[in-house]
Design a protein around this motif. Sequence first.
Motif, PDB file in Angstrom:
ATOM      1  N   GLN A 180       0.827  -1.216   0.000  1.00 41.09           N
ATOM      2  CA  GLN A 180       0.000   0.000   0.000  1.00 41.09           C
ATOM      3  C   GLN A 180       0.860   1.266   0.000  1.00 41.09           C
ATOM      4  OE1 GLN A 180      -2.512  -1.924   2.934  1.00 41.09           O
ATOM      5  NE2 GLN A 180      -4.273  -1.101   1.846  1.00 41.09           N
ATOM      6  N   LEU A 181       2.035   1.198   0.607  1.00 35.19           N
ATOM      7  CA  LEU A 181       2.971   2.323   0.514  1.00 35.19           C
ATOM      8  C   LEU A 181       3.454   2.486  -0.927  1.00 35.19           C
ATOM      9  CD1 LEU A 181       5.269   2.019   3.684  1.00 35.19           C
ATOM     10  CD2 LEU A 181       3.783   3.938   3.111  1.00 35.19           C
ATOM     11  N   LYS A 182       3.730   1.363  -1.558  1.00 38.21           N
ATOM     12  CA  LYS A 182       4.198   1.387  -2.960  1.00 38.21           C
ATOM     13  C   LYS A 182       3.145   2.048  -3.855  1.00 38.21           C
ATOM     14  CE  LYS A 182       6.393  -1.808  -6.238  1.00 38.21           C
ATOM     15  NZ  LYS A 182       7.839  -1.497  -6.169  1.00 38.21           N
ATOM     16  N   ASP A 183       1.877   1.677  -3.660  1.00 42.81           N
ATOM     17  CA  ASP A 183       0.785   2.276  -4.440  1.00 42.81           C
ATOM     18  C   ASP A 183       0.642   3.770  -4.139  1.00 42.81           C
ATOM     19  OD1 ASP A 183       0.277  -0.194  -5.470  1.00 42.81           O
ATOM     20  OD2 ASP A 183      -1.485  -0.612  -4.225  1.00 42.81           O
ATOM     21  N   TYR A 184       0.744   4.109  -2.855  1.00 43.91           N
ATOM     22  CA  TYR A 184       0.553   5.497  -2.425  1.00 43.91           C
ATOM     23  C   TYR A 184       1.593   6.421  -3.063  1.00 43.91           C
ATOM     24  CZ  TYR A 184       0.046   9.494   0.774  1.00 43.91           C
ATOM     25  OH  TYR A 184      -0.133  10.743   1.299  1.00 43.91           O
ATOM     26  N   PHE A 185       2.843   5.942  -3.135  1.00 51.56           N
ATOM     27  CA  PHE A 185       3.931   6.787  -3.642  1.00 51.56           C
ATOM     28  C   PHE A 185       4.230   6.557  -5.130  1.00 51.56           C
ATOM     29  CE2 PHE A 185       4.961   7.065   0.931  1.00 51.56           C
ATOM     30  CZ  PHE A 185       5.065   8.447   1.034  1.00 51.56           C
ATOM     31  N   LYS A 186       3.334   5.834  -5.808  1.00 51.36           N
ATOM     32  CA  LYS A 186       3.531   5.513  -7.227  1.00 51.36           C
ATOM     33  C   LYS A 186       3.942   6.760  -8.013  1.00 51.36           C
ATOM     34  CE  LYS A 186       1.300   2.836 -10.752  1.00 51.36           C
ATOM     35  NZ  LYS A 186       0.338   3.062 -11.739  1.00 51.36           N
ATOM     36  N   ASP A 187       5.013   6.667  -8.810  1.00 53.38           N
ATOM     37  CA  ASP A 187       5.528   7.772  -9.650  1.00 53.38           C
ATOM     38  C   ASP A 187       6.108   8.938  -8.852  1.00 53.38           C
ATOM     39  OD1 ASP A 187       4.539   6.267 -11.799  1.00 53.38           O
ATOM     40  OD2 ASP A 187       2.592   7.301 -11.748  1.00 53.38           O
TER      41      ASP A 187
END
Length: 313
Positions: free
Chosen positions: A298-305
Amino acid sequence: MILENFITITPTGLYCVYGDFYLDPQQPVKEAVVSHAHGDHAIGGSQNVYCTAATETFMKHRYRKFAAVDFHIKAYHQSFKIKDVTITFYSAGHILGSAQVLMEYNGIKYLYTGDYKIEPDSTCEPFEFVEADVLITESTFANPDTKHPSPIEEIEKLNETNANIMLGAYALGKSQRIIQLLNEHCPTKNIMVHHSIMPFVKIYEDYGMKLGAYKMYDRKVMKNNLEHQVYIVPPMVFHSYHKAINVVRAFASGWKNLQQQNGISLYISDHADWAAILETIEKVKPKQVWTLHGDGRQLKDYFKDKLEVKILN
């Protein structure tokens, strides 16, 4: 340049090839840098253990002569080297003596948080924000749905009953925090502590932590007084006494599953929740975030790009 293989996960634990040491290894090793004394981070039997003084004391209590061959005690902010890696401890706010591990190599700073929380807790050193190029963070509760409530509001729920309370809490860290919170916010409660927790309480007091009043558990007192007694017990005892009569059950933890079938839910966690992890990332200002212990998706998705998030486990 950030080295993608600076820290790798091996069956033994987190390994730094550039310093030939392990962070919180799961098996005995030659060189172990230990963030704090909980059993899932600090095992006995390593040759050289680098840690804070309180962590050494807890490990020696738990493992006796098998704690380590040699301890190398380091104060917060005191830099030392293992091979070519410079290491500095900063307080992690998790339990007494818990440390974040800042590792510097070839001009790049890698910060391993270990377990941490950023909210105030008068039973341990406060969390310190340290800037780094790579933040290696625990992600135990890295979920936008997780927001830890105020520990004061949680402990004050115990004032709503006069009945005796059996309160489950980890022997190291959580129990001492609960004793202090009860003394401050539940003045009518008489605090009794299971014998296996007492040595950890004593170590806290030896390190100058003021927890307030408590007594060692006395079965007679509990039996003869059916009100206002709080009995703090470790998880094993809590789960084995599931048929205890005349008590309201509560378990101090951030995990939902540990709140089920209890008379009172007690969400008191010693880990960072979603908002605290985001605040930590904001203040550490890393170029990359690597996640451990828990789910980093979920951190990975949140900080995507916006920010590179790498899931180590």
